[in-house]
Write an enzyme that holds these catalytic residues in place. Sequence first.
Site, mmCIF file in Angstrom:
data_model
loop_
_atom_site.group_PDB
_atom_site.id
_atom_site.type_symbol
_atom_site.label_atom_id
_atom_site.label_comp_id
_atom_site.label_asym_id
_atom_site.label_seq_id
_atom_site.Cartn_x
_atom_site.Cartn_y
_atom_site.Cartn_z
ATOM 1 N N ARG A 1 10.606 -5.358 13.966
ATOM 2 C CA ARG A 1 9.447 -5.077 14.816
ATOM 3 C C ARG A 1 9.054 -6.330 15.581
ATOM 4 O O ARG A 1 9.157 -7.452 15.052
ATOM 5 C CB ARG A 1 8.265 -4.609 13.962
ATOM 6 C CG ARG A 1 8.266 -3.131 13.677
ATOM 7 C CD ARG A 1 7.126 -2.711 12.785
ATOM 8 N NE ARG A 1 5.834 -3.323 13.131
ATOM 9 C CZ ARG A 1 4.670 -2.919 12.620
ATOM 10 N NH1 ARG A 1 4.643 -1.921 11.750
ATOM 11 N NH2 ARG A 1 3.543 -3.509 12.965
ATOM 12 N N LYS B 1 0.821 -1.219 0.000
ATOM 13 C CA LYS B 1 0.000 0.000 0.000
ATOM 14 C C LYS B 1 0.851 1.262 0.000
ATOM 15 O O LYS B 1 0.573 2.207 -0.729
ATOM 16 C CB LYS B 1 -0.928 0.041 1.227
ATOM 17 C CG LYS B 1 -2.084 -0.903 1.196
ATOM 18 C CD LYS B 1 -3.140 -0.521 2.208
ATOM 19 C CE LYS B 1 -2.598 -0.182 3.571
ATOM 20 N NZ LYS B 1 -1.923 -1.293 4.240
ATOM 21 N N ARG C 1 11.297 -8.048 6.834
ATOM 22 C CA ARG C 1 11.352 -6.588 6.978
ATOM 23 C C ARG C 1 12.275 -6.178 8.114
ATOM 24 O O ARG C 1 12.281 -6.789 9.171
ATOM 25 C CB ARG C 1 9.939 -6.037 7.257
ATOM 26 C CG ARG C 1 9.353 -5.320 6.110
ATOM 27 C CD ARG C 1 8.034 -4.668 6.349
ATOM 28 N NE ARG C 1 7.236 -5.043 7.503
ATOM 29 C CZ ARG C 1 5.925 -4.796 7.586
ATOM 30 N NH1 ARG C 1 5.307 -4.186 6.600
ATOM 31 N NH2 ARG C 1 5.244 -5.158 8.657
ATOM 32 N N ARG D 1 -2.447 -11.424 12.393
ATOM 33 C CA ARG D 1 -2.829 -10.117 11.838
ATOM 34 C C ARG D 1 -3.535 -10.288 10.503
ATOM 35 O O ARG D 1 -4.497 -9.566 10.196
ATOM 36 C CB ARG D 1 -1.592 -9.226 11.688
ATOM 37 C CG ARG D 1 -1.034 -8.737 13.014
ATOM 38 C CD ARG D 1 0.402 -8.300 12.888
ATOM 39 N NE ARG D 1 0.574 -7.198 11.949
ATOM 40 C CZ ARG D 1 1.765 -6.829 11.464
ATOM 41 N NH1 ARG D 1 2.871 -7.471 11.814
ATOM 42 N NH2 ARG D 1 1.847 -5.817 10.632
ATOM 43 N N ARG E 1 -11.142 0.219 8.210
ATOM 44 C CA ARG E 1 -10.650 -1.141 8.430
ATOM 45 C C ARG E 1 -11.746 -2.091 8.906
ATOM 46 O O ARG E 1 -11.491 -3.288 9.053
ATOM 47 C CB ARG E 1 -9.517 -1.123 9.458
ATOM 48 C CG ARG E 1 -8.276 -0.394 8.970
ATOM 49 C CD ARG E 1 -7.166 -0.519 9.975
ATOM 50 N NE ARG E 1 -5.932 0.113 9.516
ATOM 51 C CZ ARG E 1 -4.790 0.109 10.177
ATOM 52 N NH1 ARG E 1 -4.723 -0.489 11.354
ATOM 53 N NH2 ARG E 1 -3.714 0.703 9.692
#
Length: 308
Positions: free
Chosen positions: A237, A97, A208, A248, A173
């Site tokens: 993270r 995104k 990531r 998630r 969302r």
Amino acid sequence: MASLALSSVTATKATQPGCSPALTTSQRYPLRTVSIAYSVEASRTSLQRQNNHGHRFSSRLLWKPLAVAEKSSTVVSEMNTDEPLKVMISGAPASGKGTQCELIKKKYGLVHIAAGDLLRAEIAAGTEKGKRAKEYMEKGMLVPDEIVVMMVKERLLQADAQEKGWLLDGYPRSFSQAKALEDLGIRPDIFILLDVSEESLVERVVGRRLDPVTGKIYHLKYSPPENEEIAARLTQRFDDTEEKVKLRLQTHNQNVEAVLSIYEDITVRVDGNISKEIVFAEVDKALASVIEKKSKTSSAAMAAGLAT
């Protein structure tokens, strides 16, 4: 001035005894009125040619089209204002995104709006909404929809978003958030959904890394750090693990299906498994199609205005 003088002479003659009343242009020339209304200069040229040859010329044909042309010009100027583009984009974590938002913003000049950024800005500014949101966040609770929805609404109604159009990133969302926006009269022209397989998403998220110095996001496979110095300071993270990313994704998939029930008629699914350039080509094509439809709608409205 010559046309004014001729109109006066003609009008005087028409009111004398024995003379029939002057007909309007549309009555005398029903098919020719529109064709000559578009060009004031052409009418003036015609009048000059008639005078040069010594022929008598009734200005009723000239004067009325001038008035019609002026009216038409006014209508065009009032209606030639295209409504700006309104876009929502959604996708799972690591669906791309952020990259697509940058490309869309660069090409179309839309105002990029993300709910998370709005929350952080309100908290940093110490506003009433920011203070309320911070209380929930400090307790580890989700910020109530009513707070976030009002933040989004106020941002969308600001002058830059109204003038340039907006790109709402990752919001709404949930069904309740989407319904709240609908109730406020906020609806996009298009809802873009980036579809990426779970396998690819997990790989993207787990790989990531964040540079705490610059804030830049890297990926160990697809976008590795430039040198060993940067690589040594990269962090991951806490929730960028395979186990947590799957949870998630499950939450995202449940919520997005509910959101799509509201935007089903304007949803465009784009395959996000391919390169960012090809993904953007598909997004670009979808946006261009929306703009074309909006332009046709505007033209039809303008034509309807001219007809009246």
